[in-house]
Design a protein around this motif. Structure first.
Motif, PDB file in Angstrom:
ATOM      1  N   UNK A  65      23.981   3.083  17.030  1.00  0.00           N
ATOM      2  CA  UNK A  65      23.752   1.674  16.708  1.00  0.00           C
ATOM      3  C   UNK A  65      23.111   1.562  15.332  1.00  0.00           C
ATOM      4  N   UNK A  66      23.561   0.591  14.544  1.00  0.00           N
ATOM      5  CA  UNK A  66      22.927   0.332  13.249  1.00  0.00           C
ATOM      6  C   UNK A  66      22.530  -1.139  13.164  1.00  0.00           C
ATOM      7  N   UNK A  67      21.315  -1.360  12.677  1.00  0.00           N
ATOM      8  CA  UNK A  67      20.746  -2.701  12.556  1.00  0.00           C
ATOM      9  C   UNK A  67      20.289  -2.901  11.116  1.00  0.00           C
ATOM     10  N   UNK A 116      27.608  -2.898   9.901  1.00  0.00           N
ATOM     11  CA  UNK A 116      26.481  -2.807  10.827  1.00  0.00           C
ATOM     12  C   UNK A 116      26.862  -3.404  12.183  1.00  0.00           C
ATOM     13  N   UNK A 117      26.128  -2.990  13.220  1.00  0.00           N
ATOM     14  CA  UNK A 117      26.326  -3.565  14.551  1.00  0.00           C
ATOM     15  C   UNK A 117      25.576  -4.878  14.708  1.00  0.00           C
ATOM     16  N   UNK A 118      24.350  -4.917  14.177  1.00  0.00           N
ATOM     17  CA  UNK A 118      23.486  -6.088  14.333  1.00  0.00           C
ATOM     18  C   UNK A 118      22.750  -6.360  13.027  1.00  0.00           C
ATOM     19  N   UNK A 119      22.341  -7.599  12.879  1.00  0.00           N
ATOM     20  CA  UNK A 119      21.350  -7.937  11.870  1.00  0.00           C
ATOM     21  C   UNK A 119      20.138  -8.506  12.594  1.00  0.00           C
ATOM     22  N   UNK A 120      18.964  -8.305  12.031  1.00  0.00           N
ATOM     23  CA  UNK A 120      17.758  -8.896  12.600  1.00  0.00           C
ATOM     24  C   UNK A 120      17.750 -10.392  12.316  1.00  0.00           C
ATOM     25  N   UNK A 121      17.453 -11.188  13.326  1.00  0.00           N
ATOM     26  CA  UNK A 121      17.358 -12.648  13.138  1.00  0.00           C
ATOM     27  C   UNK A 121      16.016 -12.976  12.492  1.00  0.00           C
ATOM     28  N   UNK A 132      18.598  11.219  17.257  1.00  0.00           N
ATOM     29  CA  UNK A 132      18.400   9.772  17.198  1.00  0.00           C
ATOM     30  C   UNK A 132      19.718   9.072  17.530  1.00  0.00           C
ATOM     31  N   UNK A 133      19.611   7.874  18.078  1.00  0.00           N
ATOM     32  CA  UNK A 133      20.788   7.140  18.548  1.00  0.00           C
ATOM     33  C   UNK A 133      21.227   6.051  17.576  1.00  0.00           C
ATOM     34  N   UNK A 134      20.662   6.061  16.392  1.00  0.00           N
ATOM     35  CA  UNK A 134      21.038   5.069  15.395  1.00  0.00           C
ATOM     36  C   UNK A 134      19.855   4.710  14.530  1.00  0.00           C
ATOM     37  N   UNK A 135      20.041   3.659  13.748  1.00  0.00           N
ATOM     38  CA  UNK A 135      19.050   3.313  12.732  1.00  0.00           C
ATOM     39  C   UNK A 135      18.833   1.815  12.622  1.00  0.00           C
ATOM     40  N   UNK A 136      17.607   1.468  12.295  1.00  0.00           N
ATOM     41  CA  UNK A 136      17.294   0.154  11.763  1.00  0.00           C
ATOM     42  C   UNK A 136      17.069   0.378  10.273  1.00  0.00           C
ATOM     43  N   UNK A 137      17.996  -0.120   9.442  1.00  0.00           N
ATOM     44  CA  UNK A 137      17.913   0.067   7.997  1.00  0.00           C
ATOM     45  C   UNK A 137      16.892  -0.909   7.424  1.00  0.00           C
ATOM     46  N   UNK A 138      15.843  -0.369   6.830  1.00  0.00           N
ATOM     47  CA  UNK A 138      14.781  -1.196   6.269  1.00  0.00           C
ATOM     48  C   UNK A 138      15.146  -1.693   4.869  1.00  0.00           C
ATOM     49  N   UNK A 139      14.691  -2.889   4.548  1.00  0.00           N
ATOM     50  CA  UNK A 139      14.775  -3.399   3.179  1.00  0.00           C
ATOM     51  C   UNK A 139      16.182  -3.570   2.638  1.00  0.00           C
ATOM     52  N   UNK A 140      17.125  -3.940   3.491  1.00  0.00           N
ATOM     53  CA  UNK A 140      18.516  -4.066   3.041  1.00  0.00           C
ATOM     54  C   UNK A 140      18.652  -5.138   1.960  1.00  0.00           C
ATOM     55  N   UNK A 141      17.896  -6.216   2.070  1.00  0.00           N
ATOM     56  CA  UNK A 141      17.974  -7.275   1.051  1.00  0.00           C
ATOM     57  C   UNK A 141      17.602  -6.733  -0.319  1.00  0.00           C
ATOM     58  N   UNK A 142      16.627  -5.849  -0.364  1.00  0.00           N
ATOM     59  CA  UNK A 142      16.222  -5.247  -1.631  1.00  0.00           C
ATOM     60  C   UNK A 142      17.334  -4.398  -2.221  1.00  0.00           C
ATOM     61  N   UNK A 143      18.120  -3.771  -1.353  1.00  0.00           N
ATOM     62  CA  UNK A 143      19.216  -2.925  -1.810  1.00  0.00           C
ATOM     63  C   UNK A 143      20.375  -3.748  -2.362  1.00  0.00           C
ATOM     64  N   UNK A 144      20.631  -4.898  -1.738  1.00  0.00           N
ATOM     65  CA  UNK A 144      21.852  -5.651  -2.021  1.00  0.00           C
ATOM     66  C   UNK A 144      21.862  -6.370  -3.361  1.00  0.00           C
ATOM     67  N   UNK A 150      15.929   4.662  18.222  1.00  0.00           N
ATOM     68  CA  UNK A 150      16.398   4.357  16.878  1.00  0.00           C
ATOM     69  C   UNK A 150      15.334   4.741  15.860  1.00  0.00           C
ATOM     70  N   UNK A 151      15.771   5.191  14.702  1.00  0.00           N
ATOM     71  CA  UNK A 151      14.867   5.541  13.611  1.00  0.00           C
ATOM     72  C   UNK A 151      14.814   4.403  12.610  1.00  0.00           C
ATOM     73  N   UNK A 152      13.608   4.025  12.228  1.00  0.00           N
ATOM     74  CA  UNK A 152      13.421   3.045  11.162  1.00  0.00           C
ATOM     75  C   UNK A 152      13.680   3.773   9.853  1.00  0.00           C
ATOM     76  N   UNK A 153      14.863   3.597   9.290  1.00  0.00           N
ATOM     77  CA  UNK A 153      15.326   4.363   8.132  1.00  0.00           C
ATOM     78  C   UNK A 153      15.002   3.643   6.833  1.00  0.00           C
ATOM     79  N   UNK A 154      14.335   4.346   5.922  1.00  0.00           N
ATOM     80  CA  UNK A 154      13.945   3.751   4.642  1.00  0.00           C
ATOM     81  C   UNK A 154      14.759   4.404   3.532  1.00  0.00           C
TER      82      UNK A 154
END
Length: 677
Positions: free
Chosen positions: A383-385, A406-411, A327-339, A260-264
């Protein structure tokens, strides 16, 4: 897509607490539908729309090179590089429609592999030499420290061997979060090649099936941890070449490991010389204009997600990394900042009204929905996180149900909980009910990635879990021959916290590299404040490999823990049953994945004849326990003993077994077939 007015949206059934905000959900979906139609029309797909990487940038044709750029407010563009001795007059680009510029260079040798290029942009009477927006590689001059774009066009295309690989949809994710540069012991920057040779076999042996790679997109400041991206289509030259990265991912896939790519996409570096900021001479080409375009805490630029050209750039970026690098998906960084327009800063998300206010950025929500739609079209198994600390409802609900897709959120609340507890409370005051509630409470039908610590908890100003527990004693008392009470407590709690988290914290699990063996100290990248030292920007694998040190115990525990959880499909099990919580004795028992788990968090008391409810009659055997010698334990549990269930005397009406539960241990039991013995 049809308008959502008067149309029932499934997310309302999934989460009844959303009922007062039905109009907001409708607005979200109406915006999605109207924006999608405006962007794609009636027939186009996201996959065919997000082709910026195929149109813009440098492309080798049969009879020469074509170079295109998007700079709507520029007055002139000139291609410069070592191919024309950096002469700005010889290669002007022609302005086309919709703010596009292009130039054709006759002959396939007009540009050569690894030649250096920039583009001189003239706007508002000023000219600046910039790095092309879609460049695939940038390189820093060792003398001037300036960055330039580099043509990456090897003689032969990379040969992929992973055509049979894809993420298995029913397989739980065991994620190894890794930074290539610090994934080694030397005091310097590691490479893709070193990671492929040294780290992939280690990750495979430890049982992780997914790697989450940080800092892959080009960033000029190494100490930014990769979170201040300058060139969105360029592989970080800190670690090697684009082909080196492809070899890493290809090798991982051949081992059965997804990447997975840590996507910014939450922000971008403000630098003009290296980044995309003010490329065409305006501050609003990619970002909001004025103060709205500046992140108040990060000192970075904020994208304008309502602008079609920006959506095209970002979606093209997503498609590019999936197709070019597999890449097989992404962990989207800083989603709270986007929302949120307030970037989530200083806001406590204590009730649902916080998610549906004037501060919620509907355009960002729409972009994230589009991103997940595109990813499914390009690779249905991807996969997207989401890294969202706010807990936005619907984050991991399908878009057509009214969610973000998204598939998952980080706890993210779980590691925060452990830090808070360890800071504020002694062991004897830990609340078992609080631990149970915090680890099991989730948004309905939304999957989480559970973790007790990530890179966030290991940065300067914070501590790794083991270092927080043990402190300075780790420097002098980690020998196996040294019986130290502080180290003993630290190891016992480190094991309990990780095991409790992996079993209850989510449908997937994440570990930051090195933490599987309790890596000491913190992460501190080279910077002026530490005299540009790499001492803390590395991983000391020799500590784990030293058979005289206790780090081996923690490494063994992590490996066997994952093996057990995978074997019994614990993360995928939906049969969680609370068997017993004893607040006074500090015990928690539950059933999950056909296993019975018994946690004894008591700091001093063992219970030789504890009544453990099992909910089912039968015979039970211990299949895992943290008190094994190989985990640094005292081997107080007989793993061959068969426990026969009976009606318990103290727990009236309950059926269960009598078992010895030593202090600060976890026992795992399985019901066995009577025909076996």
């Amino acid at each position: 897509m049809e308008n959502n007015k008067n149309k029932h949206i499934k997310i309302m059934d999934i989460d009844p607490y959303l009922k007062p905000y039905e109009s907001d959900i409708n607005l979200r979906m109406d915006t999605y539908a109207s924006s999608k139609k405006k962007l794609l029309g009636d027939k186009q797909s996201f996959k065919s729309f997000a082709n910026g990487g195929l149109y813009y940038g440098f492309h080798l044709m049969k009879d020469g090179w074509i170079y295109r750029e998007w700079a709507p407010n520029a007055d002139a563009l000139y291609l410069i590089g070592d191919f024309n001795c950096w002469d700005a007059h010889t290669h002007p680009l022609q302005k086309k429609e919709n703010g596009n510029w292009e130039i054709f260079l006759k002959g396939t040798q007009a540009l050569k592999h690894m030649s250096f290029v920039k583009v001189r942009v003239v706007a508002k009477g000023k000219s600046k030499d910039r790095i092309p927006l879609y460049i695939k590689r940038t390189v820093q001059d060792p003398i001037t420290h300036d960055f330039a774009g580099q043509i990456w066009q090897p003689d032969h295309d990379f040969i992929w061997q992973d055509s049979e690989f894809h993420i298995k949809s029913k397989e739980a994710l065991f994620i190894y979060e890794a930074h290539v540069g610090m994934a080694h012991e030397k005091e310097g920057v590691g490479t893709f090649k070193e990671f492929t040779e040294n780290m992939l076999p280690r990750i495979k042996a430890e049982g992780y099936n997914t790697i989450q790679l940080m800092a892959i997109m080009q960033h000029p400041y190494y100490a930014s941890f990769g979170y201040q991206v300058s060139n969105f289509f360029a592989v970080s030259s800190w670690f090697g070449t684009p082909d080196d990265l492809k070899k890493l991912i290809n090798a991982a896939h051949l081992m059965g490991i997804s990447v997975l790519l840590d996507l910014v996409h939450s922000h971008s570096i403000k630098n003009i010389a290296e980044g995309i900021n003010e490329f065409d001479g305006t501050d609003y080409q990619f970002f909001h204009t004025g103060n709205k375009g500046d992140h108040p805490a990060w000192g970075t630029k904020l994208f304008n997600y309502g602008k079609p050209e920006v959506i095209h750039f970002l979606l093209s970026n997503i498609k590019f990394w999936l197709e070019e690098y597999h890449f097989d998906g992404y962990r989207f960084d800083g989603v709270s900042s986007m929302l949120y327009h307030h970037q989530g800063l200083g806001v406590a998300f204590t009730d649902y009204s916080k998610y549906f206010s004037m501060e919620t950025d509907i355009e960002a929500i729409t972009y994230l929905q589009f991103a997940n739609d595109l990813i499914r079209e390009v690779n249905p198994t991807a996969v997207t996180i989401a890294e969202d600390m706010s807990g936005m409802p619907g984050m991991c609900i399908p878009v057509n149900f009214g969610g973000l897709g998204f598939d998952y959120r980080l706890s993210m609340g779980v590691p925060d909980l452990w830090v808070k507890i360890l800071k504020e409370l002694p062991d004897e005051k830990w609340s078992m009910n609080q631990l149970w509630y915090e680890l099991t409470s989730r948004r309905p039908m939304e999957k989480n990635i559970g973790y007790s610590e990530s890179h966030d908890q290991a940065l300067v100003g914070d501590k790794t879990l083991m270092f927080r527990l043990a402190g300075k004693e780790m420097y002098s008392h980690m020998l196996k021959s040294d019986d130290n009470l502080i180290i003993n407590r630290a190891m016992e709690l480190d094991k309990l916290i990780k095991f409790f988290t992996i079993t209850l914290g989510g449908e997937g699990y994440l570990n930051f590299m090195g933490n599987e063996f309790g890596h000491p100290e913190w992460i501190d990248f080279p910077r002026e404040g530490n005299n540009w030292s790499y001492k803390y920007a590395r991983r000391q694998w020799s500590l784990m490999e030293n058979k005289d040190l206790k780090y081996e115990y923690l490494s063994n525990f992590d490996r066997e823990m994952i093996k057990l959880i995978k074997h019994y499909n614990v993360l995928s099990s939906s049969d969680l049953q609370n068997l017993w919580i004893d607040e006074k004795l500090k015990l928690i028992a539950f059933r999950k994945g056909n296993l019975v788990f018994l946690f004894n968090f008591n700091p001093s008391c063992s219970f030789p004849r504890y009544e453990l409810p099992t909910s089912e009659e039968g015979d039970y055997k211990v299949v895992f326990n943290s008190d094994e010698v190989m985990f640094g334990g005292q081997k107080r549990i007989d793993t061959n003993y068969i426990y026969h269930s009976n009606v318990l005397q103290e727990k009236i009406g309950a059926n269960g077994i009598i078992i010895n539960t030593p202090s600060r241990t976890v026992l795992v039991l399985k019901k066995i077939d009577n025909n076996i013995h």
